[in-house]
Design a protein around this motif. Structure first.
Motif, PDB file in Angstrom:
ATOM      1  N   PHE A  90       0.809  -1.214   0.000  1.00 30.08           N
ATOM      2  CA  PHE A  90       0.000   0.000   0.000  1.00 30.08           C
ATOM      3  C   PHE A  90       0.846   1.269   0.000  1.00 30.08           C
ATOM      4  N   TYR A  91       1.861   1.345   0.880  1.00 31.62           N
ATOM      5  CA  TYR A  91       2.643   2.587   0.991  1.00 31.62           C
ATOM      6  C   TYR A  91       3.433   2.900  -0.287  1.00 31.62           C
ATOM      7  N   PRO A  92       4.130   1.912  -0.895  1.00 29.66           N
ATOM      8  CA  PRO A  92       4.776   2.222  -2.189  1.00 29.66           C
ATOM      9  C   PRO A  92       3.763   2.638  -3.256  1.00 29.66           C
ATOM     10  N   PHE A  93       2.593   1.945  -3.254  1.00 25.80           N
ATOM     11  CA  PHE A  93       1.552   2.292  -4.232  1.00 25.80           C
ATOM     12  C   PHE A  93       1.060   3.727  -4.018  1.00 25.80           C
ATOM     13  N   LEU A  94       0.788   4.092  -2.757  1.00 27.91           N
ATOM     14  CA  LEU A  94       0.290   5.434  -2.444  1.00 27.91           C
ATOM     15  C   LEU A  94       1.306   6.499  -2.861  1.00 27.91           C
ATOM     16  N   ALA A  95       2.597   6.233  -2.575  1.00 32.77           N
ATOM     17  CA  ALA A  95       3.649   7.189  -2.942  1.00 32.77           C
ATOM     18  C   ALA A  95       3.704   7.379  -4.457  1.00 32.77           C
ATOM     19  N   LEU A  96       3.659   6.268  -5.204  1.00 27.88           N
ATOM     20  CA  LEU A  96       3.723   6.343  -6.668  1.00 27.88           C
ATOM     21  C   LEU A  96       2.492   7.050  -7.232  1.00 27.88           C
ATOM     22  N   LEU A  97       1.317   6.743  -6.667  1.00 29.54           N
ATOM     23  CA  LEU A  97       0.080   7.350  -7.147  1.00 29.54           C
ATOM     24  C   LEU A  97       0.088   8.866  -6.945  1.00 29.54           C
ATOM     25  N   ILE A  98       0.458   9.303  -5.757  1.00 30.26           N
ATOM     26  CA  ILE A  98       0.490  10.749  -5.464  1.00 30.26           C
ATOM     27  C   ILE A  98       1.499  11.450  -6.366  1.00 30.26           C
ATOM     28  N   PHE A  99       2.665  10.819  -6.535  1.00 32.59           N
ATOM     29  CA  PHE A  99       3.715  11.432  -7.368  1.00 32.59           C
ATOM     30  C   PHE A  99       3.254  11.580  -8.817  1.00 32.59           C
ATOM     31  N   LEU A 100       2.668  10.515  -9.382  1.00 32.90           N
ATOM     32  CA  LEU A 100       2.241  10.573 -10.779  1.00 32.90           C
ATOM     33  C   LEU A 100       1.098  11.569 -10.979  1.00 32.90           C
ATOM     34  N   LEU A 398       7.638  15.497  -5.685  1.00 34.14           N
ATOM     35  CA  LEU A 398       8.386  14.677  -4.726  1.00 34.14           C
ATOM     36  C   LEU A 398       8.145  15.177  -3.299  1.00 34.14           C
ATOM     37  N   ARG A 399       8.174  16.475  -3.134  1.00 28.18           N
ATOM     38  CA  ARG A 399       7.969  17.098  -1.819  1.00 28.18           C
ATOM     39  C   ARG A 399       6.560  16.803  -1.299  1.00 28.18           C
ATOM     40  N   LEU A 400       5.572  16.947  -2.179  1.00 28.31           N
ATOM     41  CA  LEU A 400       4.182  16.701  -1.794  1.00 28.31           C
ATOM     42  C   LEU A 400       3.965  15.238  -1.420  1.00 28.31           C
TER      43      LEU A 400
END
Length: 737
Positions: A90-100, A398-400
């Motif tokens: 979940f956490y890697p997915f959430l990070a990738l989703l927010i970044f994209l 990245l910051r967000l």
């Protein structure tokens, strides 16, 4: 007071707020009546998620943008619910989703708002997590909400299809009037020129924004849907306003010299200043007339003002005698001709709103209009090119992403009531620039505390659920109305709206207010710290880019003017595009300077040099426009070799400045010796003198026009050369510190 209320309720911001309020309230009321509040509330959320992407554009782009957003927000909500139970992924997915989703912003303003909508959906997904069939049902209802918002937006569009562009044109007219008023202020004895020019630069930033909005709607509608009478009328007005602004910028008088010359004859300058003020007042009155939807009747007799100036010039010439007054008459005649052109342009704008449209006014003006729009395509290469730390959007994404993840972890570890409030606060507050993030942080905290206190006081006195519901709808409407204009007031009303909703649904309202304030403070603090410490986008790092673009745009504009002076003929599309870009880039440079001023003192590096370069670039644009406007509106002689040599020198000086910014090299050599340049100016003057001596025309008016050309061209070339040299000098100072 009534006028201000009417102006507010007729504004685009209020209309957009009304659309989302209607799209959210109708489902809630309908399904509450059917005893299915949850369904109505979910549909309302879908409308709320979709509404930010409804930005000004033509109808096709509006529909496509809202449809895409509706499916995107429903899709990301479903994905979050599917992946949430699997903590290891979940956490890697959430990070990738927010970044994209954040990186979508590289594709422009509409993409930025779509990105914001999708990130809102991600943040609020944690308020209602579901499993199984409920996931699909919930996401489906969000999609229905988005589609329902599209329906409401289209209804508003067809009820008042032209009102948005009328209001934007009215605002553009008002800002143009302000610019002309500032030009009039320069004629006041001992006027603070520095302060006036600074105000003009700030106005240029506002004008850039509103003119881009108008282009997106007017020109794209004209090129995709054909040209209606209303569209043609608005285009004529918009093009005329652009020409009025160029005329105002182009006529750069030496006010000190004129004041000294006419100290003993103040009537001439006072008459001219009165005319200048009336030009501005006429436009301001027209702007109010459009906003109020009242018939325009001019209160100012501009033609009488022109006659008064002509009489003042005649009196001046009579008092001094023809020979003694010749130089002064040349100067005053230039001022009169400028005023005549402005009156002509203003009359076109006035006629558009008072008489039937004249197709001759539009003839040839729609040529290559689509080239003035930002292209609407989204290549993958644009995204790939921005995947580096040199990209402001990449650093912001990245910051967000990191800040939201930290906020999510803190909200889950510590006993916070609603973790999604922390995420929502971070998302709404964080901006690529430090200054705006800092400002919004304070405004959000202030508004949340104030709104919470007011709402608590109201709920203590009012216990009727219907009354509270009405108050919540009013607060929602006002909260969305002020989002773009006053975030402090917006945050206050939005907090009141949320507290009122909880007041209806839950009895523990005190806890709700406490947790909302606490979550807001945590989110705002995280956003503020992240913008300060995580790859901050300090403006002094971006200033060289904006400077280079502004100098390059000025250089291209001057090149087009030189080509036009040499070839004559009609004004080319490339000339108009170069002029547009020069105006836009000086506004962008000033906007960058404004952001720099908001940052910590330690980060305001080379602030005096940056400000000086902004002023120099503005003056260079003014001088170039002066030359360009003159040769467009007068029958000029052939350009001499000396003219081309001097223009080449200015262009090479600007090349030097660009090279300094790119290469950081202080040892660039001068392209042309001072002695050679001085010789060229002498040559230019001698050519003009010889032309006049060899064939002084019998026609006195033609003789005066030729004298005027000689004087203006030489003066502008000298001024352009001095400005370009000062730009090189100040650029050296900038990179040396």
């Amino acid at each position: 007071m009534i006028y201000e209320i009417r102006k507010f309720t007729d504004s685009t911001y209020f209309t957009n707020a009304l659309k989302v309020t209607i799209a959210a309230v109708i489902p809630v009321l309908l399904f509450s009546f059917l005893d299915n509040f949850e369904i109505g509330f979910t549909i309302a959320l879908g409308a709320f998620f979709t509404y930010p992407s409804d930005i000004p554009s033509n109808l096709k782009h509006k529909i496509n943008g809202i449809l895409f957003t509706s499916f995107l927000v429903a899709g990301v909500n479903l994905l979050v619910n599917i992946v949430h139970p699997y903590s290891w992924v979940f956490y890697p997915f959430l990070a990738l989703l927010i970044f994209l989703l954040s990186m979508i912003s590289v594709y422009g303003q509409r993409a930025t708002m779509v990105s914001f909508s999708a990130l809102l959906a991600v943040s609020l997904a944690f308020a209602h997590l579901h499993t199984g069939w409920e996931m699909l049902q919930y996401s489906g209802l969000i999609l229905v909400g988005g589609l329902f918002y599209l329906l409401i937006s289209l209804i508003f569009h067809y009820i008042r299809p032209h009102r948005y562009i009328e209001l934007q044109i009215a605002e553009c007219i008002k800002l143009t009037a302000k610019y002309l008023k500032l030009r009039g202020d320069l004629w006041t004895i001992n006027a603070d020129k520095k302060a006036i020019i600074e105000k003009q630069l700030h106005l240029q930033v506002e004008l850039n924004t509103i003119r881009q909005n108008i282009r997106e709607v007017l020109i794209s509608s004209h090129t995709t849907s054909g040209s209606s009478n209303q569209n043609r009328k608005m285009l004529i007005v918009f093009i005329s306003l652009t020409e009025i602004l160029e005329l105002a910028l182009s006529t750069s008088f030496d006010h000190d010299k004129l004041h000294q010359k006419f100290d003993d004859h103040p009537k001439v300058l006072l008459t001219y200043q009165s005319l200048a003020y009336n030009l501005a007042a006429s436009l301001k009155q027209l702007s109010k007339s459009i906003q109020n939807k009242t018939k325009y009747i001019s209160k100012h007799t501009l033609l009488s003002d022109l006659n008064a100036l002509q009489l003042a010039i005649t009196d001046y010439e009579s008092d001094l005698g023809k020979n003694s007054a010749s130089e002064g008459v040349f100067m005053l005649t230039t001022m009169l001709q400028y005023a005549e052109k402005q009156v002509e342009k203003i009359k076109i704008v006035e006629r558009a709103f008072t008489l039937a449209i004249n197709s001759l006014d539009f003839k040839g003006k729609d040529k290559d209009l689509e080239k003035f729009l930002t292209p609407q395509y989204y290549p993958l290469s644009t995204l790939i090119q921005n995947l580096s730390f040199s990209s402001t959007i990449f650093r912001h994404s990245l910051r967000l992403t990191i800040t939201i993840l930290i906020g999510f972890i803190i909200g889950n570890i510590l006993p916070f009531h609603n973790v999604y409030w922390i995420l929502l606060t971070i998302l709404v507050i964080m901006r690529p620039g430090y200054g705006l993030t800092k400002q919004r942080s304070f405004h959000r905290i202030f508004g949340t505390i104030l709104g919470g206190l007011i709402a608590f006081g109201v709920l203590s006195l009012v216990h009727n659920s219907i009354a509270i519901s009405v108050l919540s709808i009013i607060c929602m409407l006002l909260g969305f109305s002020f989002t773009q204009t006053n975030y402090k007031i917006s945050a206050t009303f939005v907090t009141m709206y949320i507290v009122f909703i909880y007041g209806i649904l839950a009895p523990n309202i005190t806890d709700v207010i406490q947790y909302r304030i606490l979550d807001t403070i945590v989110g705002a603090t995280l956003a503020f710290l992240a913008n300060h410490f995580l790859w901050p986008s300090w403006e002094f790092l971006n200033i060289p880019i904006y400077l280079e673009k502004s100098i390059k745009a000025n250089q291209n504009y001057l090149k087009e003017i030189s080509i036009f002076y040499n070839k004559k003929g009609s004004v080319s599309t490339s000339y108009r595009l170069a002029r547009k870009n020069a105006f836009i880039e000086i506004g962008n440079l000033m906007a960058s300077f404004q952001r720099m001023v908001q940052e910590p003192k330690s980060k305001q590096k080379q602030l005096p040099q940056v400000y000086k370069l902004a002023i120099l670039n503005h003056s260079l644009l003014s001088s170039s426009a002066s030359l360009g406007t003159y040769i467009q509106s007068h029958k000029t002689t052939s350009a001499s070799d000396a003219f081309n040599v001097v223009v080449d020198t200015v262009i090479k000086n600007l090349d030097n400045a660009i090279a300094l910014l790119k290469e950081n090299d202080l040892d660039l050599k001068e392209n042309l010796a001072k002695e050679d340049l001085a010789m060229r100016f002498s040559e230019l003057k001698n050519i003009r003198a010889k032309e006049l001596k060899e064939g002084i025309p019998i026609d006195e008016e033609a003789f005066q026009l030729k004298m005027q050309e000689a004087q203006l061209v030489i003066e502008q070339l000298i001024w352009l050369t001095n400005l370009s040299e000062n730009i090189v000098k100040t650029t050296k100072e900038l990179i040396a510190t």
